[in-house]
Write a protein that holds these residues in place. Structure first.
Motif, PDB file in Angstrom:
ATOM      1  N   ASP A  68      65.661  45.190  -1.800  1.00 39.10           N
ATOM      2  CA  ASP A  68      65.225  46.567  -2.038  1.00 39.10           C
ATOM      3  C   ASP A  68      65.185  47.334  -0.712  1.00 39.10           C
ATOM      4  O   ASP A  68      65.654  48.469  -0.607  1.00 39.10           O
TER       5      ASP A  68
ATOM      6  N   SER B 128      64.028  52.289  -7.853  1.00 43.11           N
ATOM      7  CA  SER B 128      64.381  50.885  -8.038  1.00 43.11           C
ATOM      8  C   SER B 128      63.329  50.170  -8.847  1.00 43.11           C
ATOM      9  O   SER B 128      62.167  50.592  -8.907  1.00 43.11           O
TER      10      SER B 128
ATOM     11  N   GLU C 243      61.899  47.666  -8.101  1.00 45.92           N
ATOM     12  CA  GLU C 243      60.858  47.104  -7.241  1.00 45.92           C
ATOM     13  C   GLU C 243      59.888  48.157  -6.704  1.00 45.92           C
ATOM     14  O   GLU C 243      58.946  47.821  -5.997  1.00 45.92           O
ATOM     15  N   GLN C 244      60.143  49.441  -6.986  1.00 52.04           N
ATOM     16  CA  GLN C 244      59.283  50.514  -6.479  1.00 52.04           C
ATOM     17  C   GLN C 244      58.498  51.128  -7.642  1.00 52.04           C
ATOM     18  O   GLN C 244      59.023  51.229  -8.745  1.00 52.04           O
TER      19      GLN C 244
ATOM     20  N   PRO D  20      67.767  45.837  -7.310  1.00 53.04           N
ATOM     21  CA  PRO D  20      68.339  45.326  -6.061  1.00 53.04           C
ATOM     22  C   PRO D  20      68.799  43.871  -6.141  1.00 53.04           C
ATOM     23  O   PRO D  20      69.824  43.509  -5.573  1.00 53.04           O
TER      24      PRO D  20
END
Ligand code: FDP
Length: 319
Positions: A69, A87, A89-90, A111
């Motif tokens: 990421d 993303s 992951e965010q 990612p």
């Protein structure tokens, strides 16, 4: 034996209409090279295992999820055409620059998809989607939450026995392989088409008790019709096989998780775009996946995609 020496950049620039989108794809490809390097060294460097945190969807983040990421974010931050990065992951979309500053695109990504397979050296991948950033700067996040149909580019990078980048800019699908000696992605095939049929289904059949009756009926039909099963459990690898060899990939909803597990904007939409551009089909089981109007960034969706004929076999059992 002919050498493949047409690089990703040269291939994209041959089309004058591509404009600054080339820079966005090159930034993603650069991140892909950096991620591939980390994945290759996964057992050598201390990057295996969980970080000890969960992401916004409550899933344990792997160290390599976080690293991938960050690499993507850094590469996109350096690209003046990118306004927004979102993303898996965010928690929320990250604003990199405004439209007033000339940034035209929004990039969404998973990612490192399939990262729970890293510790056993199974193929993993990066999935990406590019939307036009056409909202006022005050509503910048809304550029990220758009139907898959409006993507201007989508694709994935597979970190397998070779590193493969599959890309569509809405005019067919091309495949590039990372030449480790040249350090560049080179074109290996353009105009990829999913075989119209293929007697392989790819699904986590262990969840069968939670499937709707129509899906159970499809599986009974496929068993009787002599289908084979292939399920790696890493979406990029399963979709890549389906793209090249035909068949159908499914991640349906279950009684416990009616929307399934896969994310609409980071996984479903970009993969559906690639498959449709390769003359295959992609559905939620109820509607064309690319027509789903998202309401939130981290929305999930059931996924049925692959050979047009095979997707139709599934849909007729669901109807
Ligand atoms: P992972 O959790 O390892 O990141 O996107 C999620 C995903 O992998 C897909 O790559 C894969 O297709 C799916 O999960 C596998 O889920 P199941 O274990 O439930 O089959």
């Amino acid at each position: 034996m002919g050498d493949n020496l047409l690089t990703l950049g040269c291939h994209l620039r041959a089309d004058k209409d591509t404009g600054s989108l080339v820079e966005v794809i090159e930034a993603i490809a650069l991140a892909g090279k950096a991620i591939a390097h980390r994945v290759r060294r996964a057992r050598i460097d201390d990057v295996i295992g969980e970080v000890g945190a969960v992401n916004v969807q409550g899933e344990a983040q792997q160290k390599l999820d976080v690293i991938s990421d960050r690499l993507l974010l850094e590469c996109l931050r350096a690209c003046s055409a990118v306004a927004v990065y979102a993303s898996e992951e965010q928690d929320g979309a990250i604003v990199l620059r405004t439209r007033a500053a000339g940034a035209e695109y929004c990039v969404l990504a998973d990612p490192l998809d399939g990262s729970s397979n890293i510790d056993v050296a199974v193929s993993v991948g990066t999935i990406f989607s590019v939307q036009r950033h056409d909202r006022p700067d005050g509503e910048i996040e809304r550029s990220a939450v758009q139907p898959g149909r409006s993507q201007v580019a989508a694709g994935y990078i597979l970190y397998g026995s070779s590193v493969v980048l599959v890309l569509s800019l809405g005019r067919g699908v091309a495949m590039y392989v990372l030449d480790p000696l040249l350090g560049d992605f080179v074109l290996v095939k353009d105009g990829i088409r999913v075989p119209p049929a293929g007697k392989t289904y790819s699904i986590n059949e262990a969840y069968v008790n939670g499937f709707e009756p129509g899906l159970k009926a499809y599986l009974d039909w496929a068993h009787a019709a002599g289908y084979g099963a292939r399920y790696i459990g890493s979406m990029v690898a399963d979709v890549h096989r389906t793209l090249l060899k035909g068949g159908v990939f499914l991640y349906p909803g279950t009684a416990k998780a009616p929307e399934g597990k896969l994310r609409l904007l980071y996984e479903g939409s970009p993969m559906a775009f690639v498959i449709e551009q390769a003359t295959g089909a992609a559905s939620t089981g109820r509607a064309p996946l690319l027509d789903v109007v998202p309401t939130k960034l981290h929305q999930r969706t059931p996924v049925v995609l692959g050979s047009a004929g095979e997707v139709e076999h599934v849909l007729r059992h669901l109807r």
